[in-house]
Design a protein around this motif. Structure first.
Motif, short mmCIF file in Angstrom:
data_model
loop_
_atom_site.label_atom_id
_atom_site.label_comp_id
_atom_site.label_asym_id
_atom_site.label_seq_id
_atom_site.Cartn_x
_atom_site.Cartn_y
_atom_site.Cartn_z
N SER A 77 0.84 -1.20 0.00
CA SER A 77 0.00 0.00 0.00
C SER A 77 0.87 1.24 0.00
N ASN A 78 0.62 2.15 -0.92
CA ASN A 78 1.34 3.43 -0.91
C ASN A 78 0.54 4.52 -0.21
N ASN B 183 -4.98 2.77 1.36
CA ASN B 183 -6.28 2.15 1.08
C ASN B 183 -6.20 0.62 1.14
N THR B 184 -5.16 0.06 0.57
CA THR B 184 -5.02 -1.41 0.62
C THR B 184 -4.67 -1.85 2.04
N HIS C 120 -9.38 -1.08 -16.30
CA HIS C 120 -8.61 -0.88 -15.07
C HIS C 120 -7.49 -1.88 -14.88
N ILE D 166 -3.93 -2.01 -7.76
CA ILE D 166 -3.54 -2.15 -9.17
C ILE D 166 -2.70 -0.93 -9.49
N THR E 235 -6.80 8.16 -7.29
CA THR E 235 -5.55 7.38 -7.20
C THR E 235 -4.96 7.36 -5.80
C1 LIG Z 1 0.82 5.22 -10.42
C2 LIG Z 1 -0.57 4.67 -10.24
C3 LIG Z 1 -1.06 3.77 -11.19
C4 LIG Z 1 -2.36 3.25 -11.05
N1 LIG Z 1 -2.82 2.37 -11.99
C5 LIG Z 1 -4.09 1.87 -11.88
C6 LIG Z 1 -4.61 0.95 -12.84
O1 LIG Z 1 -3.96 0.57 -13.81
N2 LIG Z 1 -5.88 0.50 -12.67
C7 LIG Z 1 -6.66 0.89 -11.60
O2 LIG Z 1 -7.81 0.45 -11.50
N3 LIG Z 1 -6.18 1.75 -10.65
C8 LIG Z 1 -4.93 2.25 -10.77
N4 LIG Z 1 -4.45 3.11 -9.81
C9 LIG Z 1 -5.28 3.40 -8.65
C10 LIG Z 1 -4.85 2.55 -7.43
O3 LIG Z 1 -5.00 1.17 -7.70
C11 LIG Z 1 -5.70 2.87 -6.23
O4 LIG Z 1 -5.63 4.24 -5.94
C12 LIG Z 1 -5.30 2.07 -5.01
O5 LIG Z 1 -6.40 1.98 -4.13
C13 LIG Z 1 -4.14 2.67 -4.23
O6 LIG Z 1 -3.88 1.80 -3.16
P1 LIG Z 1 -3.07 2.29 -1.87
O7 LIG Z 1 -3.81 3.43 -1.26
O8 LIG Z 1 -3.07 1.10 -0.97
O9 LIG Z 1 -1.69 2.67 -2.33
C14 LIG Z 1 -3.17 3.63 -9.94
C15 LIG Z 1 -2.65 4.53 -8.99
C16 LIG Z 1 -1.38 5.04 -9.13
C17 LIG Z 1 -0.86 6.02 -8.09
#
Ligand SMILES: Cc1cc2nc3c(=O)[nH]c(=O)nc-3n(C[C@H](O)[C@H](O)[C@H](O)COP(=O)(O)O)c2cc1C
Length: 146
Positions: A9-10, A13-14, A90, A52, A120
Motif C-alpha cells: 500500500s502506498n 487504502n489497501t 482498469h 492495481i 488514485t
Molecule cells: C501510479 C498509479 C497507477 C495506477 N494504476 C491503476 C490501474 O492501472 N488500474 C486501476 O484500477 N487503478 C490504478 N491506480 C489506482 C490505485 O489502484 C488505487 O488508488 C489504489 O487503491 C491505491 O492503493 P493504496 O492506497 O493502498 O496505495 C493507480 C494509482 C497510481 C498512483
C-alpha cells in the motif's frame, strides 16, 4: 487456524482493507516488503492484497509472490484482493495474485475480489470496509469448512 494477510500500500487504502480483513480472520496483516519466508511457516490461510498499479499488482507484491517457491504454499488455502479505481479499463491485480498463489501450491478458496477507491490516492468508497469484512467472513467460513 493460523492466518496471515500480506499487503502492499502506498496511500493506505489497501492497508486499511487488509487490516479489516485481518481483524475478521484473527490474523496479522504485514506489508509485503516485510514478509519474510518464516512468517509463512505453519500458516493455514494466506490472503494477499495489492493496489492495481499500471494494470498489474505493485512491484513489492510481485517481489513477494516471486519469493514463494513452487510448492511453498502446499496445504495452504488462499485468496487475493486488490484496490482499484472505477474505470471501464482498469487492469487486474487480484486475479494475477491468485494465479501466483495457485502456482505456489495454494488452494484458492474465493473468487479474486476488487475493492474500489474514489481516486488514485483514495479514499475507499463508502461501504468498502464493510464489504471487505463480509468477504473475510466468507473466506473464514470456507477455510474452516473442512
Ligand atoms: C501510479 C498509479 C497507477 C495506477 N494504476 C491503476 C490501474 O492501472 N488500474 C486501476 O484500477 N487503478 C490504478 N491506480 C489506482 C490505485 O489502484 C488505487 O488508488 C489504489 O487503491 C491505491 O492503493 P493504496 O492506497 O493502498 O496505495 C493507480 C494509482 C497510481 C498512483
Amino acid at each position: 487456524m493460523k492466518s496471515l494477510v500480506v499487503y502492499d500500500s502506498n496511500h493506505g487504502n489497501t492497508r486499511k482493507t487488509a487490516e479489516a480483513i485481518a481483524e475478521i480472520l484473527g490474523a496479522r496483516a504485514i506489508a509485503a516488503a516485510d514478509a519474510r519466508p518464516e512468517e509463512l511457516s505453519g500458516i493455514d490461510l494466506l490472503v494477499v492484497g495489492s493496489p492495481i498499479l499500471g494494470w498489474k499488482p505493485s512491484e513489492k507484491t510481485i517481489a513477494f509472490l516471486n519469493s514463494l517457491g513452487k510448492g511453498r504454499l502446499a496445504k495452504v488455502k488462499a485468496a487475493a484482493f486488490d484496490t482499484r479505481v472505477k474505470l471501464f479499463i482498469h487492469g487486474d491485480a487480484a486475479g494475477k495474485i491468485a494465479r501466483f498463489l495457485a502456482a505456489a501450491g495454494a488452494e484458492i478458496i474465493a473468487e479474486p475480489r476488487a475493492f474500489y477507491v474514489k481516486g488514485t490516492e483514495g479514499p475507499l468508497f463508502e461501504g468498502e470496509i464493510e464489504n471487505a469484512r463480509a468477504w473475510a467472513e466468507l473466506i473464514k467460513k470456507k477455510a474452516g469448512s473442512d
